[in-house]
Design an enzyme around this catalytic site. Structure first.
Site, PDB file in Angstrom:
ATOM      1  N   CYS A 182      -2.650  -2.589   6.480  1.00 52.72           N
ATOM      2  CA  CYS A 182      -2.919  -1.169   6.779  1.00 52.72           C
ATOM      3  C   CYS A 182      -4.525  -1.108   7.502  1.00 52.72           C
ATOM      4  O   CYS A 182      -4.605  -0.292   8.406  1.00 52.72           O
ATOM      5  CB  CYS A 182      -2.720  -0.076   5.907  1.00 52.72           C
ATOM      6  SG  CYS A 182      -3.394  -0.226   4.435  1.00 52.72           S
ATOM      7  N   GLN A 236      -4.860  -0.811  -4.950  1.00 51.79           N
ATOM      8  CA  GLN A 236      -5.313  -1.901  -5.553  1.00 51.79           C
ATOM      9  C   GLN A 236      -6.016  -1.420  -6.943  1.00 51.79           C
ATOM     10  O   GLN A 236      -6.016  -2.098  -7.832  1.00 51.79           O
ATOM     11  CB  GLN A 236      -6.120  -2.477  -4.723  1.00 51.79           C
ATOM     12  CG  GLN A 236      -6.713  -3.906  -5.319  1.00 51.79           C
ATOM     13  CD  GLN A 236      -7.386  -4.700  -4.099  1.00 51.79           C
ATOM     14  OE1 GLN A 236      -6.998  -4.584  -2.928  1.00 51.79           O
ATOM     15  NE2 GLN A 236      -8.549  -5.341  -4.595  1.00 51.79           N
ATOM     16  N   CYS A 265       0.624  -1.283   0.262  1.00 55.71           N
ATOM     17  CA  CYS A 265       0.000  -0.042   0.080  1.00 55.71           C
ATOM     18  C   CYS A 265       0.858   1.220  -0.029  1.00 55.71           C
ATOM     19  O   CYS A 265       1.882   1.339   0.751  1.00 55.71           O
ATOM     20  CB  CYS A 265      -0.695  -0.130   1.342  1.00 55.71           C
ATOM     21  SG  CYS A 265      -1.439   1.589   1.904  1.00 55.71           S
ATOM     22  N   GLU A 266       0.555   2.047  -0.895  1.00 58.02           N
ATOM     23  CA  GLU A 266       1.460   3.306  -1.041  1.00 58.02           C
ATOM     24  C   GLU A 266       0.972   4.231  -0.035  1.00 58.02           C
ATOM     25  O   GLU A 266       1.923   5.207   0.240  1.00 58.02           O
ATOM     26  CB  GLU A 266       1.496   3.851  -2.389  1.00 58.02           C
ATOM     27  CG  GLU A 266       0.343   4.473  -2.774  1.00 58.02           C
ATOM     28  CD  GLU A 266       0.034   5.233  -4.259  1.00 58.02           C
ATOM     29  OE1 GLU A 266       1.051   4.799  -5.108  1.00 58.02           O
ATOM     30  OE2 GLU A 266      -0.628   5.845  -4.472  1.00 58.02           O
ATOM     31  N   HIS A 267      -0.078   4.333   0.679  1.00 61.37           N
ATOM     32  CA  HIS A 267      -0.153   5.307   1.657  1.00 61.37           C
ATOM     33  C   HIS A 267       0.381   5.032   2.888  1.00 61.37           C
ATOM     34  O   HIS A 267       0.691   5.899   3.938  1.00 61.37           O
ATOM     35  CB  HIS A 267      -1.719   5.285   1.646  1.00 61.37           C
ATOM     36  CG  HIS A 267      -2.345   5.798   0.472  1.00 61.37           C
ATOM     37  ND1 HIS A 267      -3.462   5.143   0.126  1.00 61.37           N
ATOM     38  CD2 HIS A 267      -2.086   6.630  -0.245  1.00 61.37           C
ATOM     39  CE1 HIS A 267      -3.960   5.412  -0.922  1.00 61.37           C
ATOM     40  NE2 HIS A 267      -2.909   6.374  -1.292  1.00 61.37           N
ATOM     41  N   HIS A 268       0.662   3.552   3.339  1.00 66.01           N
ATOM     42  CA  HIS A 268       1.372   3.200   4.787  1.00 66.01           C
ATOM     43  C   HIS A 268       2.572   2.201   4.684  1.00 66.01           C
ATOM     44  O   HIS A 268       2.996   1.988   5.412  1.00 66.01           O
ATOM     45  CB  HIS A 268       0.196   2.495   5.486  1.00 66.01           C
ATOM     46  CG  HIS A 268      -1.047   3.184   5.660  1.00 66.01           C
ATOM     47  ND1 HIS A 268      -2.232   3.172   4.934  1.00 66.01           N
ATOM     48  CD2 HIS A 268      -1.283   3.918   6.711  1.00 66.01           C
ATOM     49  CE1 HIS A 268      -3.130   4.026   5.548  1.00 66.01           C
ATOM     50  NE2 HIS A 268      -2.544   4.645   6.653  1.00 66.01           N
ATOM     51  N   HIS A 290      -5.674  -5.809   3.122  1.00 68.19           N
ATOM     52  CA  HIS A 290      -4.656  -4.404   3.097  1.00 68.19           C
ATOM     53  C   HIS A 290      -4.364  -4.516   4.763  1.00 68.19           C
ATOM     54  O   HIS A 290      -4.928  -4.598   5.542  1.00 68.19           O
ATOM     55  CB  HIS A 290      -5.360  -3.178   2.759  1.00 68.19           C
ATOM     56  CG  HIS A 290      -5.506  -3.098   1.486  1.00 68.19           C
ATOM     57  ND1 HIS A 290      -5.011  -2.122   0.496  1.00 68.19           N
ATOM     58  CD2 HIS A 290      -6.394  -3.809   0.464  1.00 68.19           C
ATOM     59  CE1 HIS A 290      -5.481  -2.270  -0.628  1.00 68.19           C
ATOM     60  NE2 HIS A 290      -6.227  -3.476  -0.644  1.00 68.19           N
TER      61      HIS A 290
HETATM   62 ZN   LIG Z   1      -3.040   1.576   3.372  1.00 71.49          ZN
END
Ligand SMILES: [Zn+2]
Length: 223
Positions: free
Chosen positions: A182, A152, A111-114, A180
């Site tokens: 996260c 995704q 996941c590119e956010h976390h 995910h």
């Molecule tokens: Zn995430």
């Protein structure tokens, strides 16, 4: 009113992808892999030191180097277009005109956010218009686009676009069902939930082909 930083946080927490391509800078490949590993090694070391870890401890002294190598060569290795699998295609000599489904392709992404894992399965289908592709190539395409900081939805679209280009047809579909970490291991800590995304091109936009594909995905493989 929310400030810029808060709005970025909100985008990340809600897992909204901002564009169809991974947001790479123009200078993304100015550094060699080895130069990137050297640089990231220092950054990882700094994170761990800031957290108060003793990096002279036998168990941890190799960690910055291990993590840097893993980032560049493995889990984010698919950012480098040099690693893109050759999409060798063949003429459809046996004139198979029905749908071909490659299901249960394991997805390991991040996941590119976390920067936490996305783990799941991709199901890919196409209807040949005269060209076919090696079955394992479909797994390799999924793997290549997975090995990036990802969302995704984008991953699903990239797999479809890549196969559409390779096969010269719009008739390609992909469904991904993934967990995910996260979501599962932090934040809301919901270990049961998973995320399903789909992209249907060409004939798969029609109800019949779509239904057939989704029915095949449900088949249990016995051998
Ligand atoms: Zn995430």
């Amino acid at each position: 009113m929310i400030n810029r930083e808060e709005s970025h946080d909100e985008i990340g927490d809600n897992h909204i992808g901002s564009c169809a391509q991974n947001p790479l800078r123009k200078d993304a490949f100015d550094l060699s892999d080895d130069e990137k590993i050297e640089s990231i090694k220092k950054d990882v070391k700094n994170i761990l030191l800031t957290l108060g870890m003793d990096l002279t401890d036998d168990s941890m002294k190799g960690t910055p180097n291990r993590v840097a190598k893993m980032f560049v060569k493995e889990i984010f290795g698919g950012l480098n277009p040099d690693r893109k699998p050759k999409a060798s295609t063949f003429d459809n000599n046996y004139k198979y005109g029905e749908m071909l489904v490659e299901k249960n392709i394991i997805v390991y992404s991040t996941c590119e956010h976390h920067l936490l894992p996305i783990i799941g399965r991709a199901h890919v289908a196409y209807i040949s218009n005269g060209t076919v592709i090696g079955l394992s190539k479909m797994n390799r395409i999924v793997e290549y686009y997975s090995k990036r900081p990802q969302v995704q939805e984008r991953l699903t679209m990239q797999i479809v676009q890549e196969l559409q280009n390779a096969l010269g047809t719009q008739d390609v579909a992909c469904v991904i069902d993934a967990k995910h970490l996260c979501v599962n291991s932090r934040g809301i800590s919901d270990i049961e939930s998973s995320t399903v995304t789909s992209e249907f091109g060409g004939k798969f936009k029609e109800a019949q082909a779509r239904r057939e594909f989704l029915d095949y995905i449900k088949l249990e493989t016995k051998f």
